[in-house]
Design an enzyme around this catalytic site. Structure first.
Site, PDB file in Angstrom:
ATOM      1  CD1 TRP A 214      56.147  22.470  50.730  1.00 21.26           C
ATOM      2  CD2 TRP A 214      54.042  23.166  50.463  1.00 21.26           C
ATOM      3  NE1 TRP A 214      55.800  22.260  49.417  1.00 21.26           N
ATOM      4  CE2 TRP A 214      54.519  22.681  49.225  1.00 21.26           C
ATOM      5  CE3 TRP A 214      52.739  23.664  50.537  1.00 21.26           C
ATOM      6  CZ2 TRP A 214      53.745  22.674  48.072  1.00 21.26           C
ATOM      7  CZ3 TRP A 214      51.948  23.652  49.398  1.00 21.26           C
ATOM      8  CH2 TRP A 214      52.463  23.164  48.179  1.00 21.26           C
ATOM      9  CB  SER A 215      57.359  23.804  56.851  1.00 22.13           C
ATOM     10  OG  SER A 215      58.273  24.023  57.899  1.00 22.13           O
ATOM     11  CG  LEU A 216      53.689  23.607  62.147  1.00 23.12           C
ATOM     12  CD1 LEU A 216      54.178  22.506  63.090  1.00 23.12           C
ATOM     13  CD2 LEU A 216      53.496  24.918  62.903  1.00 23.12           C
TER      14      LEU A 216
ATOM     15  N   GLY B  23      53.098  20.087  57.330  1.00 22.11           N
ATOM     16  CA  GLY B  23      53.164  18.637  57.201  1.00 22.11           C
ATOM     17  C   GLY B  23      52.589  17.909  58.395  1.00 22.11           C
TER      18      GLY B  23
END
Length: 396
Positions: free
Chosen positions: A225-227, A229
């Site tokens: 998730w987020s970074l 990704g």
């Protein structure tokens, strides 16, 4: 989505939306979140901390007097509120409020999951240290597919309970969550900072996971998730043991969010960020701090989790988090790239990653009409998890 609170501070609203989103899996209550957030002065980190801490402390005290199920629920919510309390304090790593709230967050979460069937704490050997996390065992006999899950720039393994771990478990997946270097337990307890070569981290996690007898080795997926990704696809580019990878949301070049605000191209920003001195770039970053609540938080937190004595030194490190140089093209396992149209940080990045992947791939778009347009689709976790796990079902 129109902000319900903090209309003048998108960062405070986003962090509040995260808490609201965790309601879906028992991590918060609507009234508690709104009552707490309503007392906070926009942009004031001390006000933010004090409000969330007060709610968490009240629940912590009440949980000690409750019957088991009620106590479990209260501890889960308290863990969320303690986590919110210390979120904006990382500009001063010596602030004692950080460690107090973080350790209470973990304590509450672990008190809760001790009473939940098929969830256990784990420690994964890593470079002479350990990475801490949780193993969610799918009910039933026989080996099952495994989803390995990690968070990003600021989220924790505990957060993943509400973001996807319990959703996977109830669908028949084993789920292994962990904090890697730079993520909360590694930073708070061991001082381990982020590293861009995430395959070095995931490789050791897979060594541990694939030794578990209940896992089907040919059915192991990775999600970030987020970074994460960017980190999860980076690992998938070099790790042949993965059967699939999911990026929530897809991220090709983390540093682009800064480069786009500067009057130079990427190569010049890299050169300036890594130079011994650059007063002009220093001035741009200082001005951005003043003008943007998001930049103010990102620079302070970034120095805490990646290192850097100055904002510019941190930026030099952060610019190393990308999938250039043919890395994205190396991803050959099936990939699901999620996209949020109103991402606070990385708008347009999922498409850039998707376009470069050479293996089987799907771009999964979420919308404002669905209430899922925010970064990582916080506020719409049931919807997002349903679509992600349905894709994994088809692949695995």
């Amino acid at each position: 989505m129109k902000p319900l609170l903090f209309e003048d501070d998108p960062q405070f609203w986003f962090e509040t939306l995260i808490a609201l989103g965790e309601i879906a899996y028992g991590g918060a209550d609507f009234g508690e979140v709104v009552a707490t957030a309503s007392t906070i002065k926009s942009g004031d980190y001390d006000s933010w901390h004090d409000a969330w801490l007060a709610t968490a402390e009240r629940l912590y005290a009440e949980a000690a007097t409750m019957h088991p199920v009620s106590a479990r629920d209260a501890y889960l919510r308290a863990s969320t509120y303690y986590r919110r309390a210390e979120f904006f304090l990382h500009g001063n790593p010596e602030d004692p409020r950080i460690n107090y709230a973080y350790e209470r967050n973990v304590e509450c979460f672990q008190r809760a999951v001790e009473t939940i069937d098929y969830v256990e704490r784990i420690e994964i050997p890593y470079d002479g240290h350990v990475l801490r996390g949780y193993f969610y065992r799918a009910p039933g006999d026989g080996p099952k597919p495994l989803l390995v899950a990690h968070n990003g720039f600021d989220g924790s393994a505990e957060d993943l309970h509400f973001m996807g771990a319990t959703a996977g478990q109830e669908r028949g997946y084993h789920v292994l969550t962990f904090d890697g270097p730079g993520q909360p337990s590694a930073v708070h307890r061991d001082g381990m900072l982020f590293r861009p070569d995430w395959e070095h981290v995931v490789g050791q996690v897979l060594d541990y996971a694939l030794a578990l007898p209940e896992v089907i080795p040919e059915k192991v997926a990775l999600i970030g998730w987020s970074l994460g990704g960017m980190l999860a696809p980076r690992a998938a580019a070099f790790e042949p043991r993965l059967s699939a990878v999911v990026a929530v949301d897809g991220l090709f070049d983390a540093g682009a969010v800064f480069v786009e605000q500067l009057p130079w191209d990427r190569d010049e920003v890299v050169r300036r960020a890594k130079a011994p001195e650059d007063p002009e770039l220093d001035a741009f970053l200082a001005a951005a701090r003043e003008q943007s609540p998001t930049v103010r938080w990102a620079l302070s937190h970034g120095r805490y989790v990646m290192g850097g004595a100055t904002d510019r030194e941190f930026l030099g490190k952060y610019l190393e988090y990308h999938l250039y140089d043919g890395v994205a093209e190396r991803i050959t396992c099936p990939a699901l790239i999620c996209d949020a149209p109103e991402d606070l940080f990385f708008t347009g990045q999922p498409q850039q990653l998707y376009d470069r992947i050479s293996g089987p791939k799907k771009l999964l778009n979420f919308t404002a009409e669905e209430g899922a347009d925010a970064h990582c689709h916080v506020g719409a976790m049931r919807l997002a998890n349903g679509r992600i796990y349905d894709w994994l079902d088809e692949i695995l």
